[in-house]
Enzyme design. Sequence first.
Site, PDB file in Angstrom:
ATOM      1  N   GLY A   1       4.641   2.332 -11.221  1.00 38.89           N
ATOM      2  CA  GLY A   1       3.516   2.903 -11.295  1.00 38.89           C
ATOM      3  C   GLY A   1       3.732   3.874 -12.218  1.00 38.89           C
TER       4      GLY A   1
ATOM      5  N   TRP B   1       0.709  -1.260  -0.272  1.00 40.40           N
ATOM      6  CA  TRP B   1      -0.282   0.013  -0.084  1.00 40.40           C
ATOM      7  C   TRP B   1       0.559   0.992  -0.367  1.00 40.40           C
ATOM      8  CZ3 TRP B   1      -4.592  -1.219   3.545  1.00 40.40           C
ATOM      9  CH2 TRP B   1      -6.100  -1.746   2.641  1.00 40.40           C
TER      10      TRP B   1
ATOM     11  N   GLY C   1       0.988  -2.819  -5.983  1.00 40.08           N
ATOM     12  CA  GLY C   1       1.398  -1.297  -5.852  1.00 40.08           C
ATOM     13  C   GLY C   1       0.183  -1.054  -6.121  1.00 40.08           C
ATOM     14  N   GLY C   2      -0.029   0.344  -6.820  1.00 38.64           N
ATOM     15  CA  GLY C   2      -1.545   0.752  -6.656  1.00 38.64           C
ATOM     16  C   GLY C   2      -2.625  -0.115  -7.119  1.00 38.64           C
TER      17      GLY C   2
ATOM     18  N   HIS D   1      12.898  -2.504  -1.593  1.00 38.69           N
ATOM     19  CA  HIS D   1      12.319  -2.005  -2.230  1.00 38.69           C
ATOM     20  C   HIS D   1      12.827  -0.860  -3.159  1.00 38.69           C
ATOM     21  CE1 HIS D   1       8.858  -0.586  -4.411  1.00 38.69           C
ATOM     22  NE2 HIS D   1       8.433  -0.785  -4.563  1.00 38.69           N
TER      23      HIS D   1
HETATM   24  P1  13P Z   1       3.079  -0.324  -8.757  1.00 38.40           P
HETATM   25  O1  13P Z   1       1.737  -1.745  -9.047  1.00 38.40           O
HETATM   26  O2  13P Z   1       2.026   0.448  -8.922  1.00 38.40           O
HETATM   27  O3  13P Z   1       2.990  -0.075 -10.843  1.00 38.40           O
HETATM   28  O4  13P Z   1       3.490  -0.621  -7.718  1.00 38.40           O
HETATM   29  C1  13P Z   1       4.320  -1.407  -8.560  1.00 38.40           C
HETATM   30  C2  13P Z   1       5.481  -1.466  -6.676  1.00 38.40           C
HETATM   31  O5  13P Z   1       5.715  -1.224  -6.179  1.00 38.40           O
HETATM   32  C3  13P Z   1       4.841  -3.016  -5.521  1.00 38.40           C
HETATM   33  O6  13P Z   1       6.075  -2.935  -4.496  1.00 38.40           O
END
Ligand code: 13P
Length: 254
Positions: free
Chosen positions: A171, A11, A232-233, A93
Amino acid sequence: MSLRPYIVGNWKMHGTRTMLSEARSIDRAAQRLMKVEVAIAPPYTLIHPIHREAEQIAVGAQDCHEMEGGAHTGDISAAMISDAGAKFVILGHSERRQSHGESNALVKAKGESALAGGLRVIMCCGETEETRDKGDAVSFVTKQLKASLPVEIDNPMESLTVAYEPVWAIGTGKVAQPSDIEEMHGEIRKLLVNLYGEEHGGEVRILYGGSVKPENAGEIFAIPNVGGALVGGASLTADSFMGIALAAAETDEG
Ligand code: 13P
């Protein structure tokens, strides 16, 4: 023996208590999808409230300090997140490597501390667009990962997961080519077998991360050595996150 597909929501710095209802929905949906292991890593402030309510999903943290305690203003230890209910921690990360200057050696020390505290570790790696354009992605990522992974791990199959997240895919809506994902995950697999032996290194799950959505998840999960996703998103709503988990269940059925 193969572990279940692992779908983990990161998140990042999103979520106040209003997000608890979304976590509840994710937990309920996960109870109907037992073939997939579903987990979320919310901000620290939501670890305990989500852990208290969750019946199916595991809750984790997005980082921890490498020391057990001490004068480290604003930091948090593995023991503290574990006390709050975390069962795992995401380490290394790219957003932390970039904006907090975390080196491989520091990430490795955090991994050792987390494992010693009984947490499972999701170790991230990934190359920038510049490195990929130069043709150096595989050598960069395998070196980065080797230098970040703790050497001594009890039961690596259970306590370690690797997440390959190309920095340029995070992202951005861009996803790596399936052939590039296959190549990278294959090289990571070789490294894991080298480090931990066939029995464990051959089974440690390697997640793909970077703009994973319900629409592209099926194609990604069909790639050899992809054991799930770090999302992520699309993990911020139960609908899109569980759409990805469903794609993992369907791909696993073959
Ligand atoms: P997104 O799915 O938003 O591209 O982010 C990936 C991420 O960094 C998960 O740790």
